[in-house]
Structures are given as C-alpha cells and as structure tokens.
Write a protein that holds these residues in place. Structure first.
Motif, PDB file in Angstrom:
ATOM      1  N   LYS A  43       0.828  -1.214   0.000  1.00 42.15           N
ATOM      2  CA  LYS A  43       0.000   0.000   0.000  1.00 42.15           C
ATOM      3  C   LYS A  43       0.863   1.265   0.000  1.00 42.15           C
ATOM      4  O   LYS A  43       0.652   2.172  -0.808  1.00 42.15           O
ATOM      5  N   SER A  44       1.818   1.301   0.926  1.00 43.27           N
ATOM      6  CA  SER A  44       2.680   2.496   0.982  1.00 43.27           C
ATOM      7  C   SER A  44       3.491   2.623  -0.293  1.00 43.27           C
ATOM      8  O   SER A  44       3.658   3.723  -0.830  1.00 43.27           O
ATOM      9  N   THR A  45       3.992   1.511  -0.757  1.00 45.04           N
ATOM     10  CA  THR A  45       4.773   1.521  -1.990  1.00 45.04           C
ATOM     11  C   THR A  45       3.959   2.118  -3.134  1.00 45.04           C
ATOM     12  O   THR A  45       4.438   2.977  -3.875  1.00 45.04           O
ATOM     13  N   MET A 170      -2.348  10.181   1.822  1.00 41.77           N
ATOM     14  CA  MET A 170      -2.200  10.053   3.277  1.00 41.77           C
ATOM     15  C   MET A 170      -1.889   8.603   3.617  1.00 41.77           C
ATOM     16  O   MET A 170      -2.661   7.702   3.341  1.00 41.77           O
ATOM     17  N   ASP A 171      -0.722   8.395   4.237  1.00 41.23           N
ATOM     18  CA  ASP A 171      -0.305   7.032   4.575  1.00 41.23           C
ATOM     19  C   ASP A 171      -0.578   6.777   6.053  1.00 41.23           C
ATOM     20  O   ASP A 171       0.171   7.217   6.911  1.00 41.23           O
ATOM     21  N   GLU A 172      -1.651   6.072   6.335  1.00 43.05           N
ATOM     22  CA  GLU A 172      -2.057   5.804   7.718  1.00 43.05           C
ATOM     23  C   GLU A 172      -1.932   7.051   8.588  1.00 43.05           C
ATOM     24  O   GLU A 172      -1.244   7.037   9.616  1.00 43.05           O
ATOM     25  N   PRO A 173      -2.606   8.119   8.219  1.00 42.29           N
ATOM     26  CA  PRO A 173      -2.381   9.401   8.921  1.00 42.29           C
ATOM     27  C   PRO A 173      -2.876   9.388  10.358  1.00 42.29           C
ATOM     28  O   PRO A 173      -2.496  10.258  11.136  1.00 42.29           O
TER      29      PRO A 173
HETATM   30 MG    MG Z   1       2.810   1.188   4.859  1.00 37.57          MG
END
Ligand code: MG
Ligand code: ATP
Lengths: 250, 301
Positions: A43-45, A170-173
């Motif tokens: 996901k982050s990638t 937004m990455d797990e904000p």
């Molecule tokens: Mg991640």
C-alpha cells in the motif's frame, strides 16, 4: 468525469523484489479512495509511486504508466512540480523542528514566495483548512514539536495544503493518534474532498467504510479488488477481500 | 531452587566486580585530568605569588607584555595570545565552510564511488602526525607565501592559518557528517513531499536540524587549532616581540612558546613557561564549557 489518476500496467521493483504487480486503477477527482490490505502488501509503496517518493530509494524501478490528468508523471512532469500538485501526509507526524508558522510557510517559500503579507495569508488559510487554526493561532511562533501528536499531524496537513495540491496522499495518517484526533482528521478529509482528491492508506476498516467513496484491496503487491466502498464492504466479489474485511485474514 | 539461589549470588558478585572494574578504569581518566591541571597550575602560578623562591613577576606585565626576552627577564605574552587567537579565528573562518560543505557532499550528494574515496581520505588526514603537516607547510605553503608577501620571510600568521585550516578539516567534517546522518529521513521526505529541491532541503531543513552537532564540530575544531603545536612551530616564525599587524607578520603561538624553550629553561624562565601553559589551559577549559553548552540536547551527547 475525467480521471484524476489513470494507472496502467504498473510494476514496481525494489532491486530484484517486485513490490507491485500489474496494477490498473482509475481514480476520479474529488473522491476519497482507501487503500487496504495486510501489512507488507504494497500500500505504501503504491502510494509513494504516485508522487515519485520512491525515486529517493536506490535500486527502485517503475514500469507502466501513471497518468495525472492524462500526463505521464514519470515522463512528462517535472518531479518538483509533481510534488507540489500532489501533497503527502505521513504515518508518523513529521513537522520540521521549527515554528508552526515556518512549517506551514515552508512549501510556499520553497517555491519562491517571499512577501510577508502573502505568507501570513497562506499560513492562516491553510491552518484554517486543516481545522487547527483555533488551537494554534496564539502560538504560531512556537516550535511545532511542542504540540500534541494529533495537532502535529494537522500541522502537517496544513503544511501540505499550503502549496494548494490537487491530490492529497495520506499514509495511515491516524495510526499514531487518539480516537478524538482521528475523528478530527477524518472530518477534515471529508471537508477537503469538496476541493481535492484524497487517497488514504488505512488499517482501520471502519475508517475506510466511514470516509471513502472507493476502496482498493491489495494483497502481495496485487490489486485484488477495487470498487465502491459500499460494495466492497457488503458484497465483495473476491473471496480474499471478504476474508480480509471480516478479519479472517492477516 | 537451592541451586538457583547460588547462581544468583554468583551472578551478583560478577556484576559487582564488573562494575568496579569499569569504575576503576573511568577513574584513570579523571585522575589524569586532575593531575595535569594541578601540576600546570601549581607550577605556573608560582611567579605571581609573593615570596616565590625563583623570583616574582607581575601578572599584569605577563598578560599585557609584548616582549618575551628571558635573558633580560622580560616575559610578556599578550602578543602570543593575540597571535594564537587570530590564527585560530582565521583557520575557523576558512576551514568551517569547507568542512561543512564537504560533509554535506559526503552525506547527501556524493555517489557511492566518490564516498569510498573521500571518506578514507578524510580519515587519513586525521591520522597524519602533526609534524608532517608542519613539513608540508614549510615546504609548500611558506615558499608560496614568500612570493606574495611584502616581508622577507614566508613564516607568518597566514601560513599558520592555512596549516591549521587543513588540520581542523577532519574534525569538522566527521562530526558534521555524523550530525547530518542523524537527521531523521522523515524531515527530508517532508521537504521533498512539498516539492522542495534537494539543495533547498539541505539548507533549510537538514543543516538547521543538525545545527548543534555542527557547532560541536566547530568548537572541537577551535580546540584543536588553539592547542596545535608541532605543525605551527615550523611555519609561525616565532618572533620574540611584537603584535602581528598583517597576515604576513610572523606570530608566536602560546603552544610553540612552551615547546621551543622548555628543554633548556630553568628557574623563573621555566615557571613562566608553565604560566603560559596555564593561559592555554584556561582557553581549553573555556572551549569545553562552550562545547557542553552547545551539545546540550544534541545528538552528540
Ligand atoms: Mg505502509
Ligand atoms: N525501501 C525498501 N527496500 C526494499 N523493499 C522494500 C522497501 N520498502 C518496502 N519494501 C518491501 O515492499 C513490500 C511492500 O511494502 P510496503 O511498505 O509498501 O507495505 P505496506 O502495505 O505499506 O505495509 P504496512 O501496512 O505494514 O505499512 C514489503 O514486502 C516490503 O518489505
């Protein structure tokens, strides 16, 4: 409606390791898209391929196309320009070790805005949009690191908004925030959606269900299912999606 | 159960022993500092205490004198203090920017292959004995200065500044580099994420965040410069009198004053050399006080 993002046959490698496999996805403007999936699924990638943040990592290779308003972000858009159009908020609040004001004014200054009155105006407007103005307006010269985690995260959102992005990643904000701060950030996302496109990574199913229009489920670097959030949570097509959202997985 | 208790006892004893071993070793350092300080101060303050066996000297004449002639009983070191400070100041002004930019290059910009050349070179520079710096200064820098100098000799404040500048580089570079490396990547990503360029990120986020570490490097560089002896002795000129009035004037740093004469001095002359050491010591103490100030709350602590 035109797509904000069109992602076509996207493959992404960290050296020999393929982290994203043939992703195809279309993201409409002024919607909130949630990315869900077990830890390590990419996901982050994926999020970081959208503003070319992965360029900073050695040995990264991207194949396929990512189109922003029809333009290939890896070929047709200058990377600094791209990142002003696409803002990013990180998992851990990362305000710079400077005052609240300097944090929010950082982006505009980096792009050459020097006039005090103009900066003042941008800072105030951005803090208001990030729903943190009332809490910090009296201590705008204080170091941002002296604020609470939830406040810091909204400062980071204000900082991103100050360059007027069209998209906010937004990455797990909210993963480092308490429930009340989390709700504030969620309300904020829904408010911002009127003007900008939001893509948010979350491990919180309720959060995805609450705020997003579309949800994408990733597994092992593949996009398994991508649809209206209501569909994904009520009648997922893929067995693996169902297992994941009902908690029988990962 | 019984056995376990025995084991516990044994471990406890081991822990205690280890603790005292460490404590003992740490004490060696403390005792050394205290002994050196006591020795230097004790010998160096004698001439200023009335009734000293070797004769008395006025502290004010000592600190404000512009002449050092032991043969006629003149011991003034103001011109040395000025020389030492000017040389240190010059070396810092030239060396710190070079050092910081080099560290930035190593830590943030250099491709891998360049790093594998520069880093060992810097470490090597730190390891070269200082007398070799002096030889280099004497063989290369001094003749070069002689060509551009209005004075007859190349040994000068400028020569000392150049030699010291090279000598403080490793200190400034290594400490600045480690300060830069300890700046969290989250700051860099935050800056890039706003569309800032690499250079903007370095100057507006990375270096300010590394500020106290960099300052510590500068202060250590100052300490190195003011205490350096062998290298500067060869290029300073070491006159017996006179304030330096240009960068081409020869100087006589405090350190070389001691090193040059201690081997044959006796009586009051010897004690005045110790007194020079006291002045040097006071400078070093000041520098350490400043250092502990600037590193408070920094990564180097
Ligand atoms: Mg991640
Ligand atoms: N810098 C990197 N170098 C090499 N491999 C990486 C790097 N970053 C991530 N990976 C690998 O890529 C895969 C996807 O990682 P990613 O961080 O995108 O997962 P994620 O879905 O965001 O997980 P999480 O929910 O834990 O944040 C993982 O297998 C991870 O080990």
């Amino acid at each position: 409606m035109e797509n904000k993002f069109s992602i076509k046959n996207l493959d992404m490698y960290y050296g020999d390791f393929q982290a994203l496999k043939n992703i195809n996805m279309e993201i409409k403007p002024k919607e909130i898209t949630s990315l869900i999936g077990p830890s390590g699924c990419g996901k982050s990638t994926f999020l970081r391929t959208l503003n070319r943040m992965n360029d900073l990592i050695e040995g990264v290779r991207v194949e396929g196309e990512v189109l922003l308003d029809g333009e290939d972000i890896y070929k047709e858009i200058d990377v600094t320009k791209l990142r002003t159009r696409i803002g990013m908020v990180f998992q851990k609040p990362n305000p710079f070790p400077m005052s609240v004001y300097d944090n929010v004014a950082y982006g505009p200054r980096a792009h050459g805005i020097k006039k005090k009155s103009e900066l003042d105006e941008i800072v105030e407007r951005s803090l208001k949009r990030a729903a943190i103005w009332d809490e910090v307006k009296d201590r705008i010269k204080r170091n941002a690191l002296s604020l609470s985690g939830g406040q810091q995260q909204r400062i980071c959102i204000a900082r991103a908004l100050a360059v007027e992005p069209e998209v906010l990643l937004m990455d797990e904000p909210t993963s480092a925030l308490d429930p009340i701060s989390t709700l504030k950030v969620e309300d904020l996302a829904e408010e911002l959606k009127k003007e900008i496109t939001i893509i948010i990574v979350t491990h919180n199913m309720q959060q995805a269900a609450r705020i997003s229009d579309k949800t994408a489920f990733f597994l092992n670097g593949e996009l398994i299912e991508f649809d209206e959030t209501d569909f994904i949570f009520s009648t997922p097509r893929d067995k693996r999606t169902e297992d994941y959202i009902t908690g029988r997985f990962g | 159960m019984e056995n376990n208790m025995k084991l516990d006892k044994k471990n406890e004893l081991k822990e205690k022993l280890a603790h005292y071993l460490f404590l003992f070793n740490a004490t060696v350092a403390i005792i050394s500092v205290a002994a050196i300080a006591f020795f230097v101060f004790y010998r160096g303050l004698q001439p200023f205490i009335p009734g000293n066996a070797e004769g008395n000297y006025s502290l004010i004449d000592f600190l404000s004198g512009l002449e050092w002639r032991p043969s006629i009983g003149k011991f003034g070191i103001l011109y040395m203090i000025v020389g030492s400070l000017l040389a240190t100041f010059g070396a810092i002004i030239l060396g710190v920017p070079v050092g910081i930019l080099t560290a930035v290059f190593i830590a943030e910009l250099a491709p891998k292959w360049a790093k594998t050349i520069i880093k060992p070179a810097v470490e090597m520079l730190a390891g070269i004995p200082s007398v070799l710096y002096g030889l280099f200064g004497l063989g290369v820098i001094v003749p070069w200065i002689m060509q551009i100098s209005p004075q007859a000799q190349g040994q000068s404040l400028l020569a000392v500044i150049f030699v010291l500048m090279i000598m403080i580089l490793p200190t400034v570079i290594t400490i600045t580099e480690s300060a830069i490396n300890s700046v969290p990547d989250a700051y860099r990503e935050g800056s890039y994420g706003l569309g800032a360029t690499k250079l903007y990120t370095i100057f507006k986020v990375v270096l300010p965040a590394a500020r106290s570490g960099i300052l510590a490097g500068v202060v250590l560089g100052i300490g190195r410069a003011i205490g350096e002896t062998m290298a500067v002795m060869l290029v300073a000129g070491n006159p017996i009198a006179g304030l330096p009035n240009s960068i081409f004037s020869p100087i006589r740093p405090l350190t070389t004053n001691i090193a040059m004469e201690m081997s044959y001095a006796f009586g009051l002359h010897q004690e005045m050399l110790f007194a020079t050491g006291v002045v040097l010591f006071v400078f070093i103490i000041l520098i350490n006080l400043i250092l502990s100030r600037v590193t408070r709350g920094s990564v180097l602590k």
